[in-house]
Motif scaffolding. Structure first.
Motif, PDB file in Angstrom:
ATOM      1  N   MET A   1      24.264  70.056  36.204  1.00  0.00           N
ATOM      2  CA  MET A   1      24.072  68.634  36.037  1.00  0.00           C
ATOM      3  C   MET A   1      22.601  68.309  36.275  1.00  0.00           C
ATOM      4  O   MET A   1      21.992  68.802  37.213  1.00  0.00           O
ATOM      5  CB  MET A   1      24.904  67.852  37.040  1.00  0.00           C
ATOM      6  N   PHE A   2      22.077  67.476  35.415  1.00  0.00           N
ATOM      7  CA  PHE A   2      20.713  67.015  35.555  1.00  0.00           C
ATOM      8  C   PHE A   2      20.698  65.699  36.328  1.00  0.00           C
ATOM      9  O   PHE A   2      21.555  64.843  36.142  1.00  0.00           O
ATOM     10  CB  PHE A   2      20.063  66.780  34.184  1.00  0.00           C
ATOM     11  N   LYS A   3      19.696  65.565  37.179  1.00  0.00           N
ATOM     12  CA  LYS A   3      19.548  64.315  37.904  1.00  0.00           C
ATOM     13  C   LYS A   3      18.732  63.359  37.037  1.00  0.00           C
ATOM     14  O   LYS A   3      17.613  63.662  36.636  1.00  0.00           O
ATOM     15  CB  LYS A   3      18.836  64.559  39.230  1.00  0.00           C
ATOM     16  N   ILE A   4      19.315  62.201  36.755  1.00  0.00           N
ATOM     17  CA  ILE A   4      18.653  61.211  35.907  1.00  0.00           C
ATOM     18  C   ILE A   4      18.011  60.161  36.800  1.00  0.00           C
ATOM     19  O   ILE A   4      18.670  59.564  37.649  1.00  0.00           O
ATOM     20  CB  ILE A   4      19.662  60.558  34.949  1.00  0.00           C
ATOM     21  N   LYS A   5      16.718  59.953  36.581  1.00  0.00           N
ATOM     22  CA  LYS A   5      15.980  58.957  37.367  1.00  0.00           C
ATOM     23  C   LYS A   5      15.927  57.660  36.565  1.00  0.00           C
ATOM     24  O   LYS A   5      15.052  57.486  35.732  1.00  0.00           O
ATOM     25  CB  LYS A   5      14.574  59.459  37.667  1.00  0.00           C
ATOM     26  N   ASN A   6      16.890  56.824  36.805  1.00  0.00           N
ATOM     27  CA  ASN A   6      16.938  55.574  36.050  1.00  0.00           C
ATOM     28  C   ASN A   6      16.575  54.363  36.890  1.00  0.00           C
ATOM     29  O   ASN A   6      16.761  53.240  36.466  1.00  0.00           O
ATOM     30  CB  ASN A   6      18.309  55.381  35.411  1.00  0.00           C
ATOM     31  N   LYS A   7      16.055  54.567  38.089  1.00  0.00           N
ATOM     32  CA  LYS A   7      15.679  53.447  38.955  1.00  0.00           C
ATOM     33  C   LYS A   7      14.583  52.605  38.299  1.00  0.00           C
ATOM     34  O   LYS A   7      14.633  51.382  38.340  1.00  0.00           O
ATOM     35  CB  LYS A   7      15.223  53.970  40.312  1.00  0.00           C
ATOM     36  N   GLN A   8      13.614  53.254  37.683  1.00  0.00           N
ATOM     37  CA  GLN A   8      12.528  52.529  37.035  1.00  0.00           C
ATOM     38  C   GLN A   8      13.055  51.718  35.849  1.00  0.00           C
ATOM     39  O   GLN A   8      12.650  50.566  35.648  1.00  0.00           O
ATOM     40  CB  GLN A   8      11.446  53.501  36.568  1.00  0.00           C
ATOM     41  N   VAL A   9      13.964  52.274  35.104  1.00  0.00           N
ATOM     42  CA  VAL A   9      14.540  51.564  33.954  1.00  0.00           C
ATOM     43  C   VAL A   9      15.323  50.343  34.428  1.00  0.00           C
ATOM     44  O   VAL A   9      15.212  49.258  33.855  1.00  0.00           O
ATOM     45  CB  VAL A   9      15.443  52.516  33.135  1.00  0.00           C
ATOM     46  N   VAL A  10      16.095  50.518  35.482  1.00  0.00           N
ATOM     47  CA  VAL A  10      16.879  49.403  36.033  1.00  0.00           C
ATOM     48  C   VAL A  10      15.942  48.310  36.527  1.00  0.00           C
ATOM     49  O   VAL A  10      16.193  47.111  36.305  1.00  0.00           O
ATOM     50  CB  VAL A  10      17.821  49.900  37.156  1.00  0.00           C
ATOM     51  N   ASN A  11      14.857  48.679  37.202  1.00  0.00           N
ATOM     52  CA  ASN A  11      13.887  47.688  37.676  1.00  0.00           C
ATOM     53  C   ASN A  11      13.248  46.925  36.517  1.00  0.00           C
ATOM     54  O   ASN A  11      13.059  45.712  36.603  1.00  0.00           O
ATOM     55  CB  ASN A  11      12.818  48.355  38.525  1.00  0.00           C
ATOM     56  N   GLU A  12      12.909  47.593  35.455  1.00  0.00           N
ATOM     57  CA  GLU A  12      12.300  46.941  34.294  1.00  0.00           C
ATOM     58  C   GLU A  12      13.281  45.973  33.632  1.00  0.00           C
ATOM     59  O   GLU A  12      12.914  44.857  33.254  1.00  0.00           O
ATOM     60  CB  GLU A  12      11.818  47.972  33.281  1.00  0.00           C
ATOM     61  N   VAL A  13      14.514  46.382  33.504  1.00  0.00           N
ATOM     62  CA  VAL A  13      15.529  45.506  32.911  1.00  0.00           C
ATOM     63  C   VAL A  13      15.750  44.278  33.809  1.00  0.00           C
ATOM     64  O   VAL A  13      15.870  43.148  33.318  1.00  0.00           O
ATOM     65  CB  VAL A  13      16.856  46.274  32.696  1.00  0.00           C
ATOM     66  N   ALA A  14      15.766  44.472  35.130  1.00  0.00           N
ATOM     67  CA  ALA A  14      15.940  43.357  36.056  1.00  0.00           C
ATOM     68  C   ALA A  14      14.774  42.383  35.958  1.00  0.00           C
ATOM     69  O   ALA A  14      14.977  41.161  35.935  1.00  0.00           O
ATOM     70  CB  ALA A  14      16.080  43.876  37.480  1.00  0.00           C
ATOM     71  N   LYS A  15      13.544  42.896  35.891  1.00  0.00           N
ATOM     72  CA  LYS A  15      12.366  42.031  35.754  1.00  0.00           C
ATOM     73  C   LYS A  15      12.418  41.232  34.452  1.00  0.00           C
ATOM     74  O   LYS A  15      12.152  40.031  34.429  1.00  0.00           O
ATOM     75  CB  LYS A  15      11.085  42.855  35.785  1.00  0.00           C
ATOM     76  N   THR A  16      12.761  41.898  33.374  1.00  0.00           N
ATOM     77  CA  THR A  16      12.831  41.229  32.074  1.00  0.00           C
ATOM     78  C   THR A  16      13.892  40.127  32.087  1.00  0.00           C
ATOM     79  O   THR A  16      13.653  39.015  31.609  1.00  0.00           O
ATOM     80  CB  THR A  16      13.152  42.248  30.969  1.00  0.00           C
ATOM     81  N   THR A  17      15.037  40.433  32.643  1.00  0.00           N
ATOM     82  CA  THR A  17      16.115  39.445  32.709  1.00  0.00           C
ATOM     83  C   THR A  17      15.715  38.272  33.602  1.00  0.00           C
ATOM     84  O   THR A  17      15.985  37.115  33.271  1.00  0.00           O
ATOM     85  CB  THR A  17      17.399  40.103  33.260  1.00  0.00           C
ATOM     86  N   TYR A  18      15.073  38.560  34.727  1.00  0.00           N
ATOM     87  CA  TYR A  18      14.648  37.508  35.645  1.00  0.00           C
ATOM     88  C   TYR A  18      13.632  36.589  34.977  1.00  0.00           C
ATOM     89  O   TYR A  18      13.711  35.370  35.096  1.00  0.00           O
ATOM     90  CB  TYR A  18      14.066  38.126  36.915  1.00  0.00           C
ATOM     91  N   LYS A  19      12.674  37.161  34.268  1.00  0.00           N
ATOM     92  CA  LYS A  19      11.658  36.357  33.595  1.00  0.00           C
ATOM     93  C   LYS A  19      12.256  35.557  32.439  1.00  0.00           C
ATOM     94  O   LYS A  19      11.826  34.435  32.169  1.00  0.00           O
ATOM     95  CB  LYS A  19      10.530  37.247  33.082  1.00  0.00           C
TER      96      LYS A  19
END
Length: 85
Positions: free
Chosen positions: A1-19
């Motif tokens: 299993m590969f570890k997927i680093k999606n924290k940055q993607v989640v943060n970007e989506v949250a910022k976009t939605t907030y704005k």
């Protein structure tokens, strides 16, 4: 299993939605502030009312009578001075 680093993607989506929904966010924050203020006021009024009723009850229990003499005669004044003279 590969570890997927999606924290940055989640943060970007949250910022976009907030704005994108800034008006709705401001209204939500304002509504929360008003609700908090309303709850505090209702609790404050309730506590004040409770204290007033409790004090009134205490005062009523301490009295044996409830009378007022607007213009007492000399005889009535003598009876109420506590000495009976």
């Amino acid at each position: 299993m590969f570890k997927i680093k999606n924290k940055q993607v989640v943060n970007e989506v949250a910022k976009t939605t907030y704005k994108a929904h800034w008006k709705r966010n401001i209204i939500s924050i304002f509504a929360i502030m008003l609700t908090t203020f309303m709850i505090a006021v209702v609790i404050g009024i309730g506590v004040g009312y409770w204290n007033t009723i409790s004090e009134r009850q205490r005062r009523m229990e301490g009295m044996d009578y409830d009378i007022e003499l607007t213009e007492p005669t000399t005889e009535q004044a003598k009876k109420t001075d506590g000495t009976g003279h």
